[in-house]
Design a protein around this motif. Structure first.
Motif, short mmCIF file in Angstrom:
data_model
loop_
_atom_site.label_atom_id
_atom_site.label_comp_id
_atom_site.label_asym_id
_atom_site.label_seq_id
_atom_site.Cartn_x
_atom_site.Cartn_y
_atom_site.Cartn_z
N ILE A 30 -21.01 -49.14 23.03
CA ILE A 30 -19.68 -48.55 23.20
C ILE A 30 -18.91 -48.68 21.89
O ILE A 30 -18.26 -47.74 21.42
N VAL A 33 -19.89 -46.17 19.20
CA VAL A 33 -19.42 -44.82 19.50
C VAL A 33 -17.91 -44.71 19.21
O VAL A 33 -17.45 -43.76 18.59
N LYS A 36 -17.32 -45.05 15.26
CA LYS A 36 -17.70 -43.86 14.51
C LYS A 36 -16.91 -42.63 14.96
O LYS A 36 -16.67 -41.72 14.17
N GLY A 206 -22.44 -35.25 32.60
CA GLY A 206 -23.16 -35.93 31.53
C GLY A 206 -24.55 -35.40 31.28
O GLY A 206 -25.20 -35.78 30.32
N PRO A 233 -22.37 -32.41 26.39
CA PRO A 233 -23.59 -33.09 25.94
C PRO A 233 -24.37 -32.24 24.94
O PRO A 233 -24.84 -32.76 23.93
N ILE A 236 -22.68 -32.21 21.57
CA ILE A 236 -22.99 -33.43 20.81
C ILE A 236 -24.36 -33.29 20.17
O ILE A 236 -24.55 -33.57 18.98
N PHE A 237 -25.31 -32.82 20.96
CA PHE A 237 -26.69 -32.70 20.49
C PHE A 237 -26.79 -31.76 19.29
O PHE A 237 -27.43 -32.07 18.29
N ILE A 240 -25.01 -33.33 16.10
CA ILE A 240 -25.67 -34.44 15.41
C ILE A 240 -26.88 -33.92 14.63
O ILE A 240 -27.30 -34.53 13.65
N ALA A 251 -19.69 -35.16 16.13
CA ALA A 251 -20.58 -35.45 17.26
C ALA A 251 -20.18 -36.79 17.89
O ALA A 251 -20.11 -36.93 19.11
N TYR A 252 -19.89 -37.76 17.01
CA TYR A 252 -19.46 -39.07 17.53
C TYR A 252 -18.14 -38.92 18.28
O TYR A 252 -17.95 -39.53 19.34
N ALA A 255 -18.84 -37.46 21.57
CA ALA A 255 -19.43 -38.46 22.44
C ALA A 255 -18.36 -39.40 22.99
O ALA A 255 -18.41 -39.81 24.14
N LEU A 258 -16.63 -37.58 25.79
CA LEU A 258 -17.48 -37.55 26.99
C LEU A 258 -17.52 -38.92 27.67
O LEU A 258 -17.37 -39.04 28.90
N THR A 259 -17.71 -39.97 26.85
CA THR A 259 -17.76 -41.31 27.42
C THR A 259 -16.44 -41.66 28.09
O THR A 259 -16.42 -42.23 29.19
N ILE B 126 -23.12 -43.96 31.79
CA ILE B 126 -23.05 -43.31 30.48
C ILE B 126 -24.19 -42.31 30.30
O ILE B 126 -25.34 -42.64 30.57
N PRO B 127 -23.88 -41.09 29.89
CA PRO B 127 -24.92 -40.07 29.82
C PRO B 127 -25.93 -40.35 28.73
O PRO B 127 -25.64 -41.00 27.73
N VAL B 129 -27.28 -38.57 26.51
CA VAL B 129 -27.09 -38.04 25.16
C VAL B 129 -26.32 -39.05 24.30
O VAL B 129 -26.55 -39.16 23.09
N VAL B 130 -25.46 -39.85 24.94
CA VAL B 130 -24.73 -40.88 24.19
C VAL B 130 -25.69 -42.00 23.77
O VAL B 130 -25.59 -42.52 22.65
N LEU B 133 -27.53 -40.65 20.84
CA LEU B 133 -26.66 -40.67 19.66
C LEU B 133 -26.61 -42.07 19.06
O LEU B 133 -26.75 -42.27 17.86
N ILE B 137 -27.56 -43.56 15.39
CA ILE B 137 -26.65 -44.33 14.52
C ILE B 137 -27.19 -45.72 14.24
O ILE B 137 -27.12 -46.21 13.13
N MET B 233 -33.08 -36.20 26.87
CA MET B 233 -32.26 -36.05 25.66
C MET B 233 -32.40 -37.24 24.71
O MET B 233 -32.61 -37.06 23.51
N MET B 237 -34.12 -37.18 20.87
CA MET B 237 -33.35 -37.45 19.66
C MET B 237 -33.97 -38.52 18.77
O MET B 237 -33.71 -38.54 17.57
#
Lengths: 282, 309
Positions: A30, A33, A36, A206, A233, A236-237, A240, A251-252, A255, A258-259, B126-127, B129-130, B133, B137, B233, B237
């Motif tokens: 968390i 995310v 960033k 999500g 989603p 974001i994909f 990134i 993208a961050y 995210a 979304l979060t 939490i999805p 895709v996160v 990501l 990172i 997803m 990635m």
């Protein structure tokens, strides 16, 4: 020291260490995310659609994806709600417990909730070809509705089973039909249905794999059911995967949005559930 | 309320008529959800038929040759990619998740337990895709710059290890939540009697709690596995997506869901390609179904055994 005490110490340490490692990595998740995403998050991100050259670092935001995601998840949850309540009411009130259809339906719900979302994506795409729909908001809604249908059925069924037996019995005793019984128990499980809606919404908003082929992607605002729609989603994909650092930072930020949406949904589920519990006949 | 005269149910009251119509409509809905499952299975089987008729099922499953333009549709490296990344994820996730769930439930104070459970519950939503990501990172650079050099290996970081790590972080909340639920179901009297006999807490956990909880804990792990098999997803990635059997954890893998996600929808000109991707979806579905149905049967028999002993 005795062996058993040493064993106790060793395992307590192991458990404490595992818990620390797990919570640390989840908080790190968390944290990174937020760390960033926050600097790249500005007003334009949530109030504008991508302008020309957005994926090369030019101006714009992801409002189209935010709206697209909300519309798509809203539509999908609506479709699956309309289907799931009759299904759950049928297996709880109309069909008898050991019957073939009852067993088969519960089994289908169980199995479908384990089917990967990419499979729904592939299947949904095939349905769209049969129906003659292109990748569109509607196509995405239908696919995601199939994905969240078992989730919704399970969540509604869980509360429907908790209705005390005296309630349908006393309604029956008044000479009412099963349909009246269903109306009474639906009112009884309304808080549970609200929770089910929120849980399904969180799941629907999500998911990316199911909308990859079915909803398409566009920089336009989602204004028509039959046009492609962007989703968070996927946005974001795609961001990134861009080589431009600015786009990656967005993208961050996406995210983070979304979060935040999903966490606030889960939090409100908890609040609603605990508040409405008090109003139900026990 | 009297019925309108055009409805041909003369002997029925409005209430009974509504009941019968509701029953019929609800029956259709219940049939519909069974129909979805069946039609997915049938559709994938039928659409993949051209490729498995021509190349034979064992031929497809065991061949490593993935060369669609020349008719090579071997699935083996993708299946291995899915199996290895799932295995790695479970090995990394299950022991700490179970230990931590036991700690929260059996050792920690009620406050910590509630807080921990809430946090885990939130994180489970939490999805993916996160998670993917975050993998890009944090995990990929970590593997590239620290873990692999420690073994003297050069890697891009997009590899089996990263994939397993990301998946494991993803399934930890899933496993933990279910283990905590299972532990909730074990009566406190059992723990108390064990402690009263002078057993330590760990002895109580090991001999009393675990003995009752193990079917539930196994299903929790199985749920985590089934989540990891189908995850798309996050895997897409960080896995690297090279169709080959990896010789170490630092080499890229290409799991089945990533294959479908990368290629489906754009393979119009190559013959049998569409059919081959349908076949890969069928294989993925079969893996998940066999696993879930096996679990279903296991849970039934295990619960029965627990009651009789």
């Amino acid at each position: 020291m005795k062996g058993r005490i040493i064993e106790e110490k060793i395992f307590t340490l192991l458990m404490a260490f595992s818990s620390l490692a797990i919570f640390a990595s989840l908080i790190l998740l968390i944290g990174s995310v937020i760390f960033k995403g926050a600097p790249a998050l500005d007003l334009a991100m949530v109030t504008e659609a991508p302008s020309g050259g957005f994926y090369l670092g030019k101006k714009g935001g992801v409002l189209n994806a935010i709206l697209g995601s909300f519309f798509l998840a809203g539509g999908a949850v609506f479709i699956s709600l309309v289907l799931s309540i009759p299904i759950v009411m049928y297996i709880n009130h109309y069909s008898s417990k050991g019957s073939l259809l009852n067993t088969a339906t519960r089994f289908s719900i169980d199995v479908l909730s384990g089917v990967p979302s990419i499979i729904f994506g592939v299947f949904g795409f095939s349905i769209m070809i049969i129906l003659g729909i292109k990748a569109s908001l509607l196509g995405g809604m239908i696919t995601v509705a199939m994905l969240v249908l078992p989730v919704m059925c399970r969540a509604v069924d869980e509360v429907a089973r908790l209705v005390p037996e005296e309630l349908p019995e006393s309604v029956h005793a008044l000479g009412a039909t099963r349909y009246d019984v269903i109306k009474v128990s639906l009112r009884q499980i309304l808080p549970g249905i609200l929770t089910a809606i929120m849980i399904s919404f969180g799941r629907a908003i999500g998911d990316a794999a199911s909308v990859l082929f079915t909803a398409g992607f566009t920089d336009e605002m989602p204004l028509s059911l039959l046009q492609p729609a962007a989703t968070l989603p996927l946005s974001i994909f795609f961001q990134i995967n861009s080589p431009v650092a600015e786009v990656q930072n967005r993208a961050y930020a996406s995210a983070l949005i979304l979060t935040a949406v999903i966490l606030s949904i889960s939090l409100s589920v908890r609040i609603i559930a605990s508040k409405m519990k008090k109003k139900v006949v026990k | 309320m009297p019925l309108p005269s055009f409805i041909p149910f003369k002997g029925l009251s409005a209430g009974k008529f509504k009941n019968i119509s509701a029953r019929t409509l609800f029956l259709i809905a219940a049939l519909f959800i069974n129909f979805i499952l069946l039609s997915i299975i049938i559709w994938l089987t039928v659409k993949s038929a051209p490729v498995w008729v021509e190349k034979s099922i064992p031929g497809l499953l065991l061949s490593q040759v993935w060369f669609p333009a020349r008719g090579g549709f071997g699935m083996f490296s993708f299946i291995i990619g899915t199996v290895l990344s799932t295995l790695l994820a479970v090995i990394l996730a299950a022991p700490p998740a179970i230990l931590s769930a036991i700690y929260l439930h059996e050792y920690a104070s009620k406050k910590i337990m509630t807080a921990g459970r809430t946090l885990i519950d939130l994180l489970a939503g939490i999805p993916s895709v996160v998670f993917g990501l975050w993998g890009i990172i944090t995990v990929v650079p970590l593997v590239r710059n620290h873990i692999a050099p420690a073994f003297g290996i050069n890697t891009t970081g997009y590899c089996l290890l990263s994939c397993g790590l990301v998946l494991s972080i993803m399934i930890v909340p899933v496993i933990m939540l279910m283990v905590i639920e299972v532990l909730d179901g074990i009566p406190n009297e059992l723990r108390e009697s064990s402690l009263a006999l002078g057993a330590t807490r760990w002895q109580t956990v090991k001999h009393v709690v675990m003995r009752m909880a193990y079917p539930g804990i196994l299903s929790a792990v199985a749920l985590g596995i089934s989540r990891a098999i189908g995850e798309t997803m996050a895997v897409l990635m960080v896995a690297g997506n090279v169709p080959a059997v990896p010789s170490s954890v630092f080499e890229p893998v290409y799991p089945l869901p990533a294959l479908i996600a990368n290629n489906y929808g754009e393979m119009l000109s190559i013959p049998l390609y569409d059919s081959a991707l349908m076949f890969s979806a069928l294989v993925l579905l079969a893996m998940v179904l066999v696993f879930n149905i096996g679990l279903h049967i296991f849970k039934k028999t295990a619960r029965y055994g627990g009651q009789t002993s």
